[in-house]
Design a protein around this motif. Sequence first.
Motif, short mmCIF file in Angstrom:
data_model
loop_
_atom_site.label_atom_id
_atom_site.label_comp_id
_atom_site.label_asym_id
_atom_site.label_seq_id
_atom_site.Cartn_x
_atom_site.Cartn_y
_atom_site.Cartn_z
N GLU A 1 0.81 -1.46 -0.08
CA GLU A 1 -0.11 -0.05 -0.01
C GLU A 1 0.97 1.11 0.07
N LEU A 2 1.86 1.23 1.07
CA LEU A 2 2.69 2.40 0.86
C LEU A 2 3.57 2.72 -0.23
N TYR A 3 3.84 1.60 -0.87
CA TYR A 3 4.42 1.74 -2.14
C TYR A 3 3.70 2.27 -3.27
N THR A 4 2.34 1.76 -3.46
CA THR A 4 1.35 2.30 -4.35
C THR A 4 0.98 3.52 -4.03
N GLU A 5 1.06 4.12 -2.92
CA GLU A 5 0.72 5.36 -2.60
C GLU A 5 1.93 6.34 -2.74
N GLY A 6 3.09 5.76 -3.09
CA GLY A 6 4.33 6.72 -3.46
C GLY A 6 5.10 7.42 -2.24
N LYS A 7 4.67 6.50 -1.09
CA LYS A 7 5.58 6.98 0.21
C LYS A 7 6.68 6.39 0.46
N VAL A 8 6.76 5.19 -0.47
CA VAL A 8 8.10 4.43 -0.38
C VAL A 8 8.59 4.16 -1.78
N LYS A 9 9.91 4.54 -2.22
CA LYS A 9 10.20 4.30 -3.57
C LYS A 9 10.70 2.94 -4.08
N ALA A 10 10.87 2.14 -2.74
CA ALA A 10 11.10 0.60 -3.02
C ALA A 10 10.66 -0.07 -1.79
N ILE A 11 10.50 -1.24 -1.77
CA ILE A 11 10.25 -2.10 -0.73
C ILE A 11 11.01 -3.34 -0.63
N GLY A 12 11.37 -3.90 0.53
CA GLY A 12 12.07 -4.96 0.54
C GLY A 12 11.78 -5.69 2.11
N VAL A 13 12.88 -6.51 2.36
CA VAL A 13 12.73 -7.41 3.42
C VAL A 13 13.91 -7.55 3.95
N SER A 14 14.21 -8.06 5.09
CA SER A 14 15.61 -7.92 5.78
C SER A 14 15.46 -9.44 6.67
N THR B 1 1.13 -14.59 -1.27
CA THR B 1 -0.06 -13.64 -1.47
C THR B 1 0.41 -12.13 -1.81
N ALA B 2 1.56 -11.86 -2.17
CA ALA B 2 2.15 -10.81 -2.48
C ALA B 2 1.82 -10.45 -3.95
N THR B 3 1.62 -9.19 -4.25
CA THR B 3 1.37 -8.67 -5.77
C THR B 3 2.84 -8.06 -6.27
N ILE B 4 3.70 -7.58 -5.30
CA ILE B 4 4.80 -6.93 -5.50
C ILE B 4 5.82 -7.70 -5.00
N LYS B 5 6.86 -7.85 -5.53
CA LYS B 5 8.10 -8.74 -5.01
C LYS B 5 9.05 -7.85 -4.36
N PRO B 6 9.57 -8.39 -3.19
CA PRO B 6 10.73 -7.52 -2.60
C PRO B 6 11.65 -6.90 -3.61
N MET B 7 12.12 -5.75 -3.47
CA MET B 7 13.36 -5.25 -4.17
C MET B 7 14.49 -5.51 -3.61
N VAL B 8 14.62 -5.68 -2.10
CA VAL B 8 15.92 -5.87 -1.69
C VAL B 8 15.69 -6.74 -0.43
N ASN B 9 16.84 -7.62 -0.23
CA ASN B 9 16.73 -8.40 1.09
C ASN B 9 18.17 -8.09 1.66
N GLN B 10 18.14 -7.53 2.90
CA GLN B 10 19.14 -7.08 3.90
C GLN B 10 19.44 -8.30 4.67
N VAL B 11 20.57 -8.87 4.58
CA VAL B 11 20.97 -9.97 5.35
C VAL B 11 22.48 -9.92 5.96
N GLU B 12 22.70 -10.87 7.22
CA GLU B 12 23.93 -10.71 7.57
C GLU B 12 24.92 -11.58 6.40
N LEU B 13 25.90 -10.73 6.13
CA LEU B 13 26.77 -11.36 5.25
C LEU B 13 28.22 -10.63 5.27
N HIS B 14 29.08 -11.70 5.37
CA HIS B 14 30.59 -11.07 5.69
C HIS B 14 31.46 -12.58 5.28
N PRO B 15 32.84 -12.33 5.18
CA PRO B 15 33.50 -13.42 5.01
C PRO B 15 33.27 -14.73 5.56
#
Length: 280
Positions: free
Chosen positions: A124-137, A150-164
Amino acid sequence: MKMIRLSNGVMMPQLGLGTFLVADGDVAYQTTLHALKVGYRHIDTAQMYQNEGSVGQAIKDSGLKREEIFITTKQRGHSTIKKMREQFEASLEKLQTSYVDLYLIHWPNHDKKINQQTWSLFEELYTEGKVKAIGVSNFQRHHIEDLMETATIKPMVNQVELHPGLSQIPLQTYLKHEGIAIESYGPLMKGGVFEGIWQEGLSKIAEKHNATIPQIIIAWGLARGVIMIPKSVTPSRIEENFKSKDITLSEEEILTINQLNRGKRVYTDPDNSPWGPYSE
Ligand SMILES: NC(=O)c1ccc[n+]([C@@H]2O[C@H](COP(=O)([O-])OP(=O)(O)OC[C@H]3O[C@@H](n4cnc5c(N)ncnc54)[C@H](OP(=O)(O)O)[C@@H]3O)[C@@H](O)[C@H]2O)c1
């Protein structure tokens, strides 16, 4: 600054400043202001970090235009749609902005219906233009698959623990296939990269480039197409980390760092977190 094109065309600076455990008030204000002066154009904050007010004030005082800066913030926890919308509006107010560039679900719940409901608000927030992109972590592959039921829009980003110590190559491969950008947190493994096999492996490469271990890790993430958001409140380290973008690692060096993977988590395991119905 190299940009990552998200699936909806939004351009995200690949290197940004993390602000977890950056105390609200003067520290968060000066840290953000210094980073913007050095050239960072991407700030990662969260409702949970309780520093959005100082981050927002620094952005305002930087003299930069709002559209020159990429702001990520994160929904603090799953709740009713009404409460979460209020929390989002409070973020906008604290950040002194009419929109955020990226809004993330901070952690998955073990109940997929809860994640799905939260995501419906994000849509909803994305459709309203209040967020330019949506994602998960902190979403594993199965969390994303459940969300997509159930989603109609796929997440654009996934922020995860990532290191060597946790290179996340299988997750990155899956996300790439799905058109979801991967973002790293905790690049320094809570100091673990200065010890043991990581110190041994990374220091050899660092010496060759006349660079530091943090710089080599950031350069490794950037070379892999990962969005990197190292955190520091120390002005010299903020500058040092930013210079990583000028380091080019060879294919062989990237592979050597990939081989330091031990599946080692230093943050909460999303599949064993305390959030959600365990006993059912
Ligand atoms: N989505 C999530 O659940 C989640 C979880 C954790 C973090 N994050 C995000 O990811 C960002 C980065 O992760 P993080 O803050 O956990 O860890 P990090 O960036 O791996 O490490 C930060 C620590 O390393 C030190 N440091 C930074 N640069 C250094 C350098 N060049 N040399 C030596 N030490 C250096 C910092 O010290 P000083 O500050 O004292 O200089 C601080 O103690 C966070 O700030 C946050 O925005 C997200």
